[in-house]
Design an enzyme around this catalytic site. Structure first.
Site, short mmCIF file in Angstrom:
data_model
loop_
_atom_site.label_atom_id
_atom_site.label_comp_id
_atom_site.label_asym_id
_atom_site.label_seq_id
_atom_site.Cartn_x
_atom_site.Cartn_y
_atom_site.Cartn_z
N ASN A 96 0.80 -1.22 0.00
CA ASN A 96 0.00 0.00 0.00
C ASN A 96 0.84 1.27 0.00
OD1 ASN A 96 -2.48 1.71 0.71
ND2 ASN A 96 -1.18 2.03 2.50
N TYR A 162 3.65 9.77 -11.43
CA TYR A 162 2.78 9.04 -10.50
C TYR A 162 1.89 8.05 -11.27
CZ TYR A 162 -0.91 8.27 -7.00
OH TYR A 162 -1.83 7.70 -6.15
#
Length: 262
Positions: A96, A162
């Site tokens: 995560n 990203y």
């Protein structure tokens, strides 16, 4: 399936969640502990918050919950983390950890590029490798869940590095699923949109972001926790290499929100 059932101490499942010091990772760690997992929680820079949550979850769940610190902004973070891993076995690894940083391509710097690459990609890759190796060495038919983002499927301005790395995680999920299938290890991916983590820094985005979300809601961390529990359960025994898109329909729009009556 009753996710609240706690297994006997001799048969307690072990989980490792990265990026559990803040945001979504905290919700995932909570869901797993309350479902009966012993949980190792990784954080990069929120050590105090992670340790406080570990104390809280030990009290509320009765499970063993440990907070670990490793710096993923530099190479070697995966090794640093797994040197501290407190359990002998691993049933569920949740990748995560991530950082949301960006710039337009013309304004991108090597510092931003390297930081995002190390946290969101390089150490993610090697954490998955280390998690799978631990499962293989112990003969564990485990589960790996990779958290990506709906940005892998959309093309917003200023987030090229990203978004590209979130797409890399989706592709990596499929490669890992194929390579690890021979060991009975399943690998799946969850790609959320805006998540209602309660973090103050996100509040300013709520009103404007809802205009572009067909279902007009942010994802709750508890929903993602439930998906992770499902993906790691016998009910998903044939599911591997898949991507669960939890973004309220953002990625499927091909026109302006108003053209859909939103």
């Amino acid at each position: 399936m009753d996710n609240s059932t706690v297994r006997p101490a001799t048969d307690v499942r072990k989980a490792l969640v990265t990026g559990a010091g803040s945001g979504l990772g905290r919700g995932i760690a909570r869901a797993l502990a309350l479902a009966g997992y012993d949980v190792a929680m990784h954080t990069g820079s929120n050590e105090e918050r992670a340790r406080a949550l570990a104390d809280e979850l030990r009290e509320s769940s009765g499970r063993r919950v440990e907070a670990l610190t490793a710096d993923f902004s530099k190479p070697g973070g995966a090794d640093e983390l797994f040197r501290q891993y407190p359990f002998d076995t691993l049933d569920l690894y949740v990748n995560n950890a991530g950082v949301t940083m960006g710039a337009t391509i013309l304004n991108m710097t090597e510092e931003i590029f390297d930081t995002v690459s190390n946290i969101n990609w390089k150490n993610a890759y090697f954490c998955v490798q280390r998690a799978a190796r631990l499962m293989v060495d112990n003969g564990t038919r485990g589960n790996i869940i990779i958290i990506s983002s709906n940005n892998h499927a959309v093309n917003w301005n200023g987030i090229s590095i990203y978004a590209v790395l979130k797409e890399a995680l989706v592709k990596f999920t499929r490669h890992a699923a194929m390579e690890f299938a021979q060991y009975g290890i399943r690998v799946n991916c969850i790609a959320p949109g805006w998540i209602n983590t309660g973090e103050a820094r996100l509040e300013r985005h709520k009103v404007t972001s809802l205009k572009g979300i067909p279902l007009k809601r942010w994802v709750e961390p508890s929903e993602i926790g439930e998906w992770i529990l499902f993906l790691a359960s016998p009910a998903a025994a044939s599911l591997t290499g898949d991507v669960i898109e939890l973004d309220g329909g953002v990625r499927i729009m091909s026109g302006k929100p108003e053209s859909y009556g939103l």
